[in-house]
Scaffold this motif. Sequence first.
Motif, mmCIF file in Angstrom:
data_model
loop_
_atom_site.group_PDB
_atom_site.id
_atom_site.type_symbol
_atom_site.label_atom_id
_atom_site.label_comp_id
_atom_site.label_asym_id
_atom_site.label_seq_id
_atom_site.Cartn_x
_atom_site.Cartn_y
_atom_site.Cartn_z
ATOM 1 N N PRO A 1 0.813 -1.228 0.000
ATOM 2 C CA PRO A 1 0.000 0.000 0.000
ATOM 3 C C PRO A 1 0.841 1.271 0.000
ATOM 4 N N ASP A 2 2.035 1.240 0.612
ATOM 5 C CA ASP A 2 2.910 2.415 0.641
ATOM 6 C C ASP A 2 3.853 2.345 -0.566
ATOM 7 N N SER A 3 3.265 2.460 -1.748
ATOM 8 C CA SER A 3 4.030 2.321 -2.994
ATOM 9 C C SER A 3 3.533 3.345 -4.006
ATOM 10 N N ALA A 4 4.329 3.526 -5.053
ATOM 11 C CA ALA A 4 3.944 4.467 -6.104
ATOM 12 C C ALA A 4 4.548 4.035 -7.424
ATOM 13 N N ALA A 5 3.858 4.369 -8.492
ATOM 14 C CA ALA A 5 4.390 4.244 -9.851
ATOM 15 C C ALA A 5 4.573 5.659 -10.362
ATOM 16 N N THR A 6 5.782 6.000 -10.829
ATOM 17 C CA THR A 6 6.079 7.377 -11.220
ATOM 18 C C THR A 6 6.784 7.439 -12.566
ATOM 19 N N VAL A 7 6.599 8.561 -13.222
ATOM 20 C CA VAL A 7 7.330 8.850 -14.459
ATOM 21 C C VAL A 7 7.491 10.367 -14.558
ATOM 22 N N THR A 8 8.687 10.821 -14.924
ATOM 23 C CA THR A 8 8.973 12.248 -15.085
ATOM 24 C C THR A 8 9.108 12.544 -16.568
ATOM 25 N N TRP A 9 8.364 13.559 -17.053
ATOM 26 C CA TRP A 9 8.309 13.790 -18.493
ATOM 27 C C TRP A 9 8.154 15.283 -18.773
ATOM 28 N N PRO A 10 8.663 15.768 -19.917
ATOM 29 C CA PRO A 10 8.536 17.189 -20.233
ATOM 30 C C PRO A 10 7.095 17.678 -20.144
ATOM 31 N N SER A 11 6.909 18.787 -19.474
ATOM 32 C CA SER A 11 5.554 19.290 -19.217
ATOM 33 C C SER A 11 4.803 19.639 -20.490
ATOM 34 N N ARG A 12 5.523 20.018 -21.550
ATOM 35 C CA ARG A 12 4.850 20.471 -22.767
ATOM 36 C C ARG A 12 4.483 19.347 -23.733
ATOM 37 N N ASP A 13 4.779 18.104 -23.377
ATOM 38 C CA ASP A 13 4.446 16.998 -24.275
ATOM 39 C C ASP A 13 3.010 16.544 -24.009
ATOM 40 N N VAL A 14 2.062 17.172 -24.701
ATOM 41 C CA VAL A 14 0.654 16.882 -24.437
ATOM 42 C C VAL A 14 0.239 15.514 -24.966
ATOM 43 N N VAL A 15 0.970 14.961 -25.920
ATOM 44 C CA VAL A 15 0.674 13.602 -26.388
ATOM 45 C C VAL A 15 0.840 12.620 -25.236
ATOM 46 N N ALA A 16 1.956 12.732 -24.521
ATOM 47 C CA ALA A 16 2.185 11.858 -23.374
ATOM 48 C C ALA A 16 1.212 12.163 -22.239
ATOM 49 N N THR A 17 0.838 13.422 -22.076
ATOM 50 C CA THR A 17 -0.095 13.802 -21.012
ATOM 51 C C THR A 17 -1.384 13.012 -21.121
ATOM 52 N N ARG A 18 -1.924 12.920 -22.318
ATOM 53 C CA ARG A 18 -3.181 12.198 -22.513
ATOM 54 C C ARG A 18 -3.036 10.731 -22.105
ATOM 55 N N VAL A 19 -1.914 10.125 -22.465
ATOM 56 C CA VAL A 19 -1.687 8.709 -22.149
ATOM 57 C C VAL A 19 -1.541 8.513 -20.644
ATOM 58 N N PHE A 20 -0.769 9.359 -19.980
ATOM 59 C CA PHE A 20 -0.572 9.217 -18.541
ATOM 60 C C PHE A 20 -1.900 9.351 -17.796
ATOM 61 N N LEU A 21 -2.722 10.314 -18.192
ATOM 62 C CA LEU A 21 -4.025 10.478 -17.540
ATOM 63 C C LEU A 21 -4.904 9.243 -17.738
ATOM 64 N N ASP A 22 -4.879 8.701 -18.933
ATOM 65 C CA ASP A 22 -5.711 7.529 -19.215
ATOM 66 C C ASP A 22 -5.337 6.336 -18.346
ATOM 67 N N HIS A 23 -4.081 6.252 -17.940
ATOM 68 C CA HIS A 23 -3.632 5.122 -17.143
ATOM 69 C C HIS A 23 -3.680 5.394 -15.636
ATOM 70 N N GLY A 24 -4.288 6.493 -15.251
ATOM 71 C CA GLY A 24 -4.487 6.766 -13.836
ATOM 72 C C GLY A 24 -3.397 7.565 -13.159
ATOM 73 N N LEU A 25 -2.384 7.994 -13.905
ATOM 74 C CA LEU A 25 -1.341 8.822 -13.323
ATOM 75 C C LEU A 25 -1.847 10.262 -13.186
ATOM 76 N N VAL A 26 -1.395 10.946 -12.139
ATOM 77 C CA VAL A 26 -1.806 12.330 -11.929
ATOM 78 C C VAL A 26 -0.560 13.213 -11.801
ATOM 79 N N PRO A 27 -0.651 14.476 -12.229
ATOM 80 C CA PRO A 27 0.504 15.381 -12.143
ATOM 81 C C PRO A 27 0.643 15.938 -10.729
ATOM 82 N N LEU A 28 1.340 15.208 -9.873
ATOM 83 C CA LEU A 28 1.446 15.602 -8.467
ATOM 84 C C LEU A 28 2.477 16.696 -8.235
ATOM 85 N N ALA A 29 3.456 16.835 -9.118
ATOM 86 C CA ALA A 29 4.485 17.855 -8.927
ATOM 87 C C ALA A 29 5.037 18.275 -10.269
#
Length: 330
Positions: free
Chosen positions: A115-143
């Motif tokens: 339960p005390d775990s995370a899946a993370t990925v760091t990616w350029p903020s301006r890449d909106v193509v990747a943004t759509r994919v990350f959101l679809d898979h449940g990732l959120v922009p926490l920082a």
Amino acid sequence: MARPRHAAPPAPETPAQVLADLLAVQRQRFAALDPRLPEAPAPPPGDIVVVGTPPQRVAGVITHHSWPAGSGPLLWSAAQVSELHPVVGAAGHAPLHALLEAWRTRMLPAVLREPDSAATVTWPSRDVVATRVFLDHGLVPLAVLAVRPPGEVVAPPPDPDVEVRRASGDDLEICVRLAMEELAYSSQVGGSVVRADAEAVKRTVMRDRLGRGEPTWIALRRGRPVGMMECGRAEAVPGTWLAGLLPEGAWGYVNCASVTSSERGGGVGHRLVATALAELDAPRSDLPTRGTYLYYNPPNPLSSVFWPRAGYRPLWTLWEVRPAGGLRSV
């Protein structure tokens, strides 16, 4: 008559070769996305994943981090972290979706159960193509990692009741109290975690920082501490972790900024920033002075407004889902 000789079939590409080929294209992608990005870095050693076939082939490296009890990163990180380092060339949505699907299947079972775990990925903020994919898979922009070039901050209106001065070792308990107040607030709007030993960890870290003379400022209203800005200096040079995130040069950074709740919106934070940046932006080495950077949480209704007003803009977004098992298929 001699029989014609047939050339031997080419040897299959190794995962490392695939990574190298895609990285060359990814560097072009990053350069086109954002001129402030450094050259796209090679991923760290880890579990290499290759998905698809040309021209829809993508790859990535999966790494695992485990933070022991009592360590500083546990105040902003899960204890078990699976991180994806994509190397996707110029890929669009479909190949990126496939890479995230493969990531979940390759995660350590122990991480998926924790339960005390995370899946993370760091990616350029301006890449909106990747943004759509990350959101679809449940990732959120926490920082986000945000940057600001050197430049004068417009001075706040005069307030004779507020003084800003450098902190010393005698201010340790004041700094710890203000840092804990910031941690408690950030834990509601970002990835920070108020753990049982948080105050002890903060005290140890702050004592070390003040002992090294790292730049820290305190704001006082009529002698009462009402704000703090804990800063530092760093160099992005080849071989450092920072070189993969920022252009080569000398940088200042804001590690923690805290204004007590009764003073928020009253100009204390503005005064701290103006004081700190005047020193952090000053040239201090043979390296070019690039400016300052910091991390803030986009869900934070205060910092997401305050820092852009101070001239910071997102460069990298840290996408995350907690627990790691929440990474979903689509």
